[in-house]
Structures are given as C-alpha cells and as structure tokens.
Motif scaffolding. Structure first.
Motif, mmCIF file in Angstrom:
data_model
loop_
_atom_site.group_PDB
_atom_site.id
_atom_site.type_symbol
_atom_site.label_atom_id
_atom_site.label_comp_id
_atom_site.label_asym_id
_atom_site.label_seq_id
_atom_site.Cartn_x
_atom_site.Cartn_y
_atom_site.Cartn_z
ATOM 1 N N PHE A 38 5.072 -48.831 24.068
ATOM 2 C CA PHE A 38 5.935 -47.655 23.932
ATOM 3 C C PHE A 38 5.436 -46.748 22.816
ATOM 4 C CE2 PHE A 38 9.467 -45.723 21.560
ATOM 5 C CZ PHE A 38 9.909 -44.822 22.510
ATOM 6 N N LEU A 39 5.107 -47.344 21.671
ATOM 7 C CA LEU A 39 4.664 -46.539 20.532
ATOM 8 C C LEU A 39 3.314 -45.902 20.790
ATOM 9 C CD1 LEU A 39 6.203 -45.717 18.235
ATOM 10 C CD2 LEU A 39 5.728 -47.836 17.101
ATOM 11 N N THR A 40 2.443 -46.602 21.481
ATOM 12 C CA THR A 40 1.152 -46.014 21.834
ATOM 13 C C THR A 40 1.373 -44.799 22.726
ATOM 14 O OG1 THR A 40 0.059 -48.147 21.636
ATOM 15 C CG2 THR A 40 -1.074 -46.460 22.941
ATOM 16 N N SER A 41 2.263 -44.925 23.700
ATOM 17 C CA SER A 41 2.590 -43.799 24.580
ATOM 18 C C SER A 41 3.219 -42.660 23.789
ATOM 19 C CB SER A 41 3.545 -44.257 25.676
ATOM 20 O OG SER A 41 4.013 -43.169 26.421
ATOM 21 N N THR A 42 4.085 -42.997 22.852
ATOM 22 C CA THR A 42 4.731 -41.975 22.022
ATOM 23 C C THR A 42 3.697 -41.205 21.220
ATOM 24 O OG1 THR A 42 6.769 -43.245 21.881
ATOM 25 C CG2 THR A 42 6.403 -41.597 20.177
ATOM 26 N N LEU A 43 2.756 -41.904 20.606
ATOM 27 C CA LEU A 43 1.722 -41.234 19.823
ATOM 28 C C LEU A 43 0.852 -40.342 20.707
ATOM 29 C CD1 LEU A 43 0.855 -44.035 17.307
ATOM 30 C CD2 LEU A 43 1.516 -41.697 16.708
ATOM 31 N N GLU A 44 0.618 -40.759 21.948
ATOM 32 C CA GLU A 44 -0.159 -39.935 22.874
ATOM 33 C C GLU A 44 0.584 -38.667 23.267
ATOM 34 O OE1 GLU A 44 -1.029 -42.533 26.122
ATOM 35 O OE2 GLU A 44 -2.535 -43.670 24.989
ATOM 36 N N ASN A 45 1.916 -38.701 23.189
ATOM 37 C CA ASN A 45 2.725 -37.558 23.612
ATOM 38 C C ASN A 45 3.425 -36.851 22.459
ATOM 39 O OD1 ASN A 45 2.481 -37.634 26.598
ATOM 40 N ND2 ASN A 45 3.216 -39.713 26.258
ATOM 41 N N VAL A 46 3.017 -37.132 21.232
ATOM 42 C CA VAL A 46 3.675 -36.543 20.066
ATOM 43 C C VAL A 46 3.499 -35.023 20.023
ATOM 44 C CG1 VAL A 46 1.799 -36.779 18.398
ATOM 45 C CG2 VAL A 46 4.172 -36.972 17.622
ATOM 46 N N TRP A 47 2.554 -34.501 20.752
ATOM 47 C CA TRP A 47 2.336 -33.048 20.813
ATOM 48 C C TRP A 47 3.565 -32.320 21.337
ATOM 49 C CZ3 TRP A 47 2.666 -30.580 25.525
ATOM 50 C CH2 TRP A 47 2.591 -31.404 26.664
ATOM 51 N N GLN A 112 10.902 -24.899 11.703
ATOM 52 C CA GLN A 112 11.630 -24.392 10.541
ATOM 53 C C GLN A 112 13.062 -24.904 10.556
ATOM 54 O OE1 GLN A 112 10.151 -20.744 8.615
ATOM 55 N NE2 GLN A 112 10.172 -19.981 10.717
ATOM 56 N N ARG A 113 13.525 -25.306 9.383
ATOM 57 C CA ARG A 113 14.863 -25.872 9.198
ATOM 58 C C ARG A 113 15.063 -27.131 10.038
ATOM 59 N NH1 ARG A 113 15.337 -20.509 9.477
ATOM 60 N NH2 ARG A 113 16.183 -20.460 11.559
ATOM 61 N N GLN A 114 13.966 -27.789 10.426
ATOM 62 C CA GLN A 114 14.034 -29.029 11.186
ATOM 63 C C GLN A 114 13.379 -30.150 10.389
ATOM 64 O OE1 GLN A 114 15.309 -29.583 14.511
ATOM 65 N NE2 GLN A 114 16.251 -27.625 14.014
ATOM 66 N N ARG A 115 13.960 -31.313 10.434
ATOM 67 C CA ARG A 115 13.389 -32.501 9.810
ATOM 68 C C ARG A 115 12.977 -33.441 10.928
ATOM 69 N NH1 ARG A 115 16.774 -35.394 5.329
ATOM 70 N NH2 ARG A 115 15.668 -33.858 4.096
ATOM 71 N N SER A 116 11.764 -33.929 10.857
ATOM 72 C CA SER A 116 11.335 -34.907 11.840
ATOM 73 C C SER A 116 11.819 -36.279 11.410
ATOM 74 C CB SER A 116 9.811 -34.887 11.990
ATOM 75 O OG SER A 116 9.193 -35.139 10.752
ATOM 76 N N PHE A 117 12.001 -37.157 12.377
ATOM 77 C CA PHE A 117 12.417 -38.523 12.075
ATOM 78 C C PHE A 117 11.878 -39.448 13.143
ATOM 79 C CE2 PHE A 117 15.699 -37.057 14.932
ATOM 80 C CZ PHE A 117 15.945 -38.158 15.735
ATOM 81 N N VAL A 118 11.886 -40.726 12.827
ATOM 82 C CA VAL A 118 11.577 -41.773 13.785
ATOM 83 C C VAL A 118 12.752 -42.731 13.729
ATOM 84 C CG1 VAL A 118 9.997 -43.636 14.395
ATOM 85 C CG2 VAL A 118 9.099 -41.505 13.433
ATOM 86 N N ASP A 119 13.402 -42.962 14.867
ATOM 87 C CA ASP A 119 14.577 -43.832 14.849
ATOM 88 C C ASP A 119 14.166 -45.302 14.810
ATOM 89 O OD1 ASP A 119 13.983 -44.634 17.466
ATOM 90 O OD2 ASP A 119 15.789 -43.762 18.347
ATOM 91 N N SER A 120 15.140 -46.185 14.811
ATOM 92 C CA SER A 120 14.864 -47.616 14.652
ATOM 93 C C SER A 120 14.110 -48.220 15.828
ATOM 94 C CB SER A 120 16.170 -48.382 14.419
ATOM 95 O OG SER A 120 17.031 -48.214 15.529
ATOM 96 N N THR A 121 14.022 -47.494 16.949
ATOM 97 C CA THR A 121 13.258 -47.994 18.091
ATOM 98 C C THR A 121 11.879 -47.340 18.182
ATOM 99 O OG1 THR A 121 14.108 -46.333 19.644
ATOM 100 C CG2 THR A 121 15.381 -48.382 19.403
ATOM 101 N N GLY A 122 11.579 -46.422 17.267
ATOM 102 C CA GLY A 122 10.274 -45.780 17.264
ATOM 103 C C GLY A 122 10.221 -44.454 17.984
ATOM 104 N N ARG A 123 11.369 -43.938 18.430
ATOM 105 C CA ARG A 123 11.377 -42.632 19.102
ATOM 106 C C ARG A 123 11.365 -41.516 18.078
ATOM 107 N NH1 ARG A 123 16.537 -42.657 22.678
ATOM 108 N NH2 ARG A 123 17.242 -43.382 20.676
ATOM 109 N N PRO A 124 10.451 -40.545 18.224
ATOM 110 C CA PRO A 124 10.453 -39.399 17.313
ATOM 111 C C PRO A 124 11.457 -38.356 17.778
ATOM 112 C CG PRO A 124 8.641 -39.188 18.826
ATOM 113 C CD PRO A 124 9.322 -40.498 19.147
ATOM 114 N N GLY A 125 11.936 -37.583 16.841
ATOM 115 C CA GLY A 125 12.845 -36.502 17.178
ATOM 116 C C GLY A 125 12.945 -35.526 16.031
ATOM 117 N N THR A 126 13.813 -34.553 16.194
ATOM 118 C CA THR A 126 14.054 -33.567 15.150
ATOM 119 C C THR A 126 15.551 -33.425 14.942
ATOM 120 O OG1 THR A 126 14.134 -31.688 16.665
ATOM 121 C CG2 THR A 126 11.982 -32.251 15.751
#
Length: 171
Positions: A38-47, A112-126
């Motif tokens: 899952f994390l490998t896929s996430t890193l591939e799609n972080v764009w 702008q005015r957004q903070r990135s985060f990674v939740d406890s399951t490894g999903r990135p978001g803003t």
C-alpha cells in the motif's frame, strides 16, 4: 503566508511542501516491519496530493486523461532534479523556459494554507494549518469529506467541540 502563483517563490513553496510529504511517507514506511505494498503504491501516486487530486479547473480527477500524463510528467521533472532548493535560483523571467508540464503541475497545486499529513494507516492527505495533535476526525452523516473537531473547555468547565476544518485524502 500567501505567495503569488507562478512566481519563483511559489515554486519553492510547492517543492518544499511536496518533499516534506514524501519524507513523512518514507519515515512511515521505514517504521513498518516489512515492506508495505500500500505504501509503495502511495509513494508512486503522491503526485496527486498537491493538486488535491483534481485537474486544473477542479472538474475531474488529476489522473484522468491528459491531465494525468501532464501532471505526472511535471511531478517527475520536479522530483528528478533532486534539489529541494532548486527554485530559489529561478527568477520570474526564467519561468518562460520551464517545461510546460512542470509549469502546469506547479500551477495546479493547492498547498497554501494547507498542512500535509500521513494518517496512522499511511494515507497522505491535506488539512488546514490549524490542525493540532489530539484533534479528532469525524464523519458527519451526509458529509462527503471527513472533518476535524477539537474538544475545548468553556468557562464553567463545560466541554464543547469546535470545528477546525475538513480533511482531504487524495491517494
């Protein structure tokens, strides 16, 4: 801080924001025992995260059709430089020499005015910059996105929840 889009300063802000998110994901992956597909896929799609997974005008997903190809190529051009301070050397006149896909990708980013985060399951978001450790994520019936709320104490000792803002998961 608000900076003007399509300025050298804007490109530096987007680049720094993106590399910080990638670092968070890499740190999370390193903390896991074993490799996570899952994390490998996430890193591939972080764009997809900086443009909030939408095309230039917000009417389609970032990975749909032509925009997906343009954005992915722009992201790859950005990250292949390997220089986190790359944009500090670019003045506004040199922007006309930027590859079009990179110019379009950076222009579509909404950080702008957004903070990135990674939740406890490894999903990135803003989310909004105001979010703090200890805030709670809730999904209200009928809502299309999760929200962040904060428990606060009022005068007299009563507890109430304040709405902080919404979360956006993009990958």
């Amino acid at each position: 801080m608000t900076v003007q889009k399509h300025s050298a300063e804007w490109y530096a802000v987007v680049t720094q924001w993106l590399f910080k998110l990638i670092d968070m994901l890499e740190t999370y992956r390193a903390s896991l025992a074993g490799n996570s597909e899952f994390l490998t896929s996430t890193l591939e799609n972080v764009w997809q995260v900086p443009p909030l997974d939408s095309d230039v005008d917000g009417t389609a997903r970032a990975d749909d059709g032509l925009w997906g190809e343009v954005f992915l190529t722009g992201f790859e051009t950005l990250t292949l430089t390997g220089k986190k301070q790359f944009w500090s050397d670019v003045d506004d006149e040199e922007q006309t020499e930027l590859p079009n896909d990179l110019f379009m990708y950076l222009g579509a980013c909404k950080v702008q005015r957004q903070r990135s985060f990674v939740d406890s399951t490894g999903r990135p978001g803003t989310t909004l910059q105001d979010v703090q450790v200890g805030d709670q994520v809730v999904i209200f019936p009928g809502a299309h996105v999760p929200f962040v709320i904060r428990l606060v104490t009022q005068k007299g000792g009563d507890f109430v929840h304040h709405m902080v803002g919404q979360l956006t998961f993009t990958v």
